[in-house]
Design an enzyme around this catalytic site. Structure first.
Site, PDB file in Angstrom:
ATOM      1  N   LYS A 120       0.818  -1.213   0.000  1.00 26.30           N
ATOM      2  CA  LYS A 120       0.000   0.000   0.000  1.00 26.30           C
ATOM      3  C   LYS A 120       0.856   1.269   0.000  1.00 26.30           C
ATOM      4  CE  LYS A 120      -4.233  -2.072   1.643  1.00 26.30           C
ATOM      5  NZ  LYS A 120      -3.827  -3.489   1.789  1.00 26.30           N
TER       6      LYS A 120
HETATM    7  C1  LIG Z   1      -4.459  -4.552   1.208  1.00 26.57           C
HETATM    8  C2  LIG Z   1      -3.725  -5.835   1.109  1.00 26.57           C
HETATM    9  C3  LIG Z   1      -4.117  -6.850   0.206  1.00 26.57           C
HETATM   10  C4  LIG Z   1      -5.357  -6.751  -0.649  1.00 26.57           C
HETATM   11  O1  LIG Z   1      -5.243  -5.780  -1.651  1.00 26.57           O
HETATM   12  P1  LIG Z   1      -6.560  -5.230  -2.402  1.00 26.57           P
HETATM   13  O2  LIG Z   1      -6.075  -4.099  -3.213  1.00 26.57           O
HETATM   14  O3  LIG Z   1      -7.507  -4.807  -1.319  1.00 26.57           O
HETATM   15  O4  LIG Z   1      -7.108  -6.349  -3.206  1.00 26.57           O
HETATM   16  C5  LIG Z   1      -3.337  -7.994   0.121  1.00 26.57           C
HETATM   17  N1  LIG Z   1      -2.243  -8.150   0.897  1.00 26.57           N
HETATM   18  C6  LIG Z   1      -1.841  -7.209   1.778  1.00 26.57           C
HETATM   19  C7  LIG Z   1      -0.644  -7.471   2.604  1.00 26.57           C
HETATM   20  C8  LIG Z   1      -2.560  -6.023   1.903  1.00 26.57           C
HETATM   21  O5  LIG Z   1      -2.154  -5.090   2.780  1.00 26.57           O
END
Ligand SMILES: *Cc1c(COP(=O)(O)O)cnc(C)c1O
Length: 477
Positions: A120
């Site tokens: 993120k």
């Molecule tokens: C947010 C997250 C996901 C999922 O991603 P999306 O964009 O919501 O599909 C998967 N793995 C981790 C470690 C995350 O922080």
């Protein structure tokens, strides 16, 4: 270029106009009116670019109302090896998102070398700089209110810390995050970051955010904003690394590549879908879920049947414990050929707690034009995959990446490189690594004593009046 709502009943807006907002006023999500397309010549030119140049090539098409010189400054400030240097000691940070080869045609795309050790950061760091820029231009400030069960909240806080026109009020459940995740957030000492530990569960936090957002008078008076996963700026920023990885694992632009994506809210894989629509030669986009398999069910059956919070399981890949994929509407809009009336009808059912089935009217047949396949993974699969990757390649992966790798391998095609997106580092989920491997994951340098740092956090009951009073008290700090 203009952005339209998936539900067709909202004004067409520019990138900057949708940057700070959430849902379109008709309840839909914004998408480019038509996707710009990179030609063969464009792709040939992009092959030699570094991360920042690629970011500019992609974002200048999607954010075409930001003056090019300003966009360049924002990108150069965001994507530096200093920001994305928290991964493994042998990572090549100059690449920003390096690929790690496991064997021929099998790679891990390192997306978790940013400050909070999860993918993120790739988008959120850019969003922080874009927000500051847009707010400065408008002479405004904003109070971001969010709820988190882990990765989103910390990524938002690390992206917004120290920004002079942004304050972050982040609600988190008193229990439920890993010790590492808690320490990461609560140790921030910046005056514009407010951690609030709620005596309740994640859903209580989310309900508080919803109530505050529904209080329109309060929302306007205190300039309440959000940085949730439907934010288009985040999706746009995530498109960049699909291009970076493609060029890293191929020799020419005739080759195709498959990507496997650990998924929850469908944000990351939505960016892969957009990359493909922009002209990237993608063979398959592989959607991996954990036991919360609402997306896997859809891609196998055509039925989208979101579940309630009570039906959502707590798993060892907690960032994927999602049963209503907030970005999924964007993909379905493309699947219907941008039939806004149809999308509005489908989500009328979903918003009323129901489901829909795309098989009877034939829409599900269009799936084959988008290259998306799926699979799910269980706790036992994660443990086995973490062990396998450690024993075979001496690479440690976290539980989410393990879900992606497990499902990716099931859809692997001979001769086509498979890139598995690493969405978090194992250090974030220590207990699961200890369970799988009997040893602790390595901590990136500088984070060894995270849990013993002083904390800055306010405890609060799950009480809407309390959070409103708290915001009112600090909104002008
Ligand atoms: C947010 C997250 C996901 C999922 O991603 P999306 O964009 O919501 O599909 C998967 N793995 C981790 C470690 C995350 O922080």
């Amino acid at each position: 270029m203009h952005y339209l709502s998936t539900r067709g009943n909202a004004p067409a807006l520019t990138f900057s106009q949708i940057l700070l907002g959430g849902l379109a006023p008709d309840g839909g999500l914004y998408l480019p009116e038509t996707y710009p397309r990179f030609s063969a010549d464009d792709l040939a030119a992009m092959r030699g670019m570094d991360y920042r140049q690629l970011a500019f090539a992609v974002l200048s098409r999607l954010a075409d109302d930001i003056p090019a010189d300003d966009l360049k400054v924002l990108i150069d400030k965001t994507y530096t090896a200093d920001t994305y240097c928290h991964g493994r000691q042998d990572s090549d940070y100059s690449q920003i998102t390096p690929v790690r080869k496991l064997e021929d045609d099998l790679y891990i795309l390192e997306l978790s070398n940013g400050p909070t050790l999860a993918f993120k950061d790739m988008a959120m760091q850019l969003l922080g700089n874009l927000f500051e820029y847009a707010l400065d231009k408008a002479g405004q400030d904003i109070n971001i209110l969010g709820a988190t069960s882990g990765d989103t909240g910390s990524a938002a806080e690390y992206a917004m810390r120290g920004k002079h026109n942004v304050r972050v009020f982040m609600l988190s459940p008193e229990h439920g995050m890993t010790r590492f995740q808690q320490a990461q957030m609560y140790s921030l000492q910046d005056a514009n970051i407010f951690n609030i530990a709620v005596r309740g569960v994640f859903d209580d936090c989310q309900d508080m955010v919803k109530s505050v957002s529904n209080d329109l008078e309060f929302k306007a008076k205190y300039r309440i904003g959000a940085v949730n996963s439907i934010n288009w700026g985040r999706i746009a920023a995530q498109v960049i690394y699909y291009f970076k990885a493609y060029f890293a694992v191929t020799e020419n632009n005739q080759q195709q590549v498959s990507f496997s994506v650990p998924s929850g809210n469908f944000g990351n894989v939505c960016a892969g879908h957009i990359a493909r629509m922009l002209g990237l030669p993608v063979h398959k986009l592989i959607v991996a879920t954990n036991e919360n398999d609402v997306l896997d069910e859809f891609f196998h059956s055509g039925v989208y049947r979101p579940r309630t919070a009570a039906q959502t399981l707590h798993t060892s890949s907690p960032s994927m414990d999602i049963s209503k994929a907030s970005n999924f509407e964007r993909f379905v809009a493309d699947l219907t050929g941008r039939d806004a009336a149809k999308v509005a009808e489908l989500w009328k059912a979903v918003d009323a707690g129901g489901s829909f089935d795309l098989k009877p009217d034939g829409l599900f047949d269009n799936i084959k034009n988008f290259g998306i396949v799926s699979g799910s993974s269980s706790h036992a699969d994660r443990m086995r995959t973490i062990r396998l990757v450690w024993e075979k390649y001496r690479v440690m992966i976290d539980t989410h990446t393990a879900d992606g790798l497990k499902v990716g391998l099931e859809h692997r095609d001979p001769g086509i490189p498979l890139v598995c997106l690493e969405t978090a580092l194992p250090a974030k989920f220590e207990d699961s690594i200890v369970e799988a491997l009997g040893m602790r994951p390595e901590r990136p340098a500088g984070l060894e004593n995270l849990e013993s740092l002083p904390r800055r956090v306010t405890d609060m009951d799950a009480d809407v009046a309390a959070i409103q009073a708290f915001i009112a008290r600090h909104a002008n700090d």
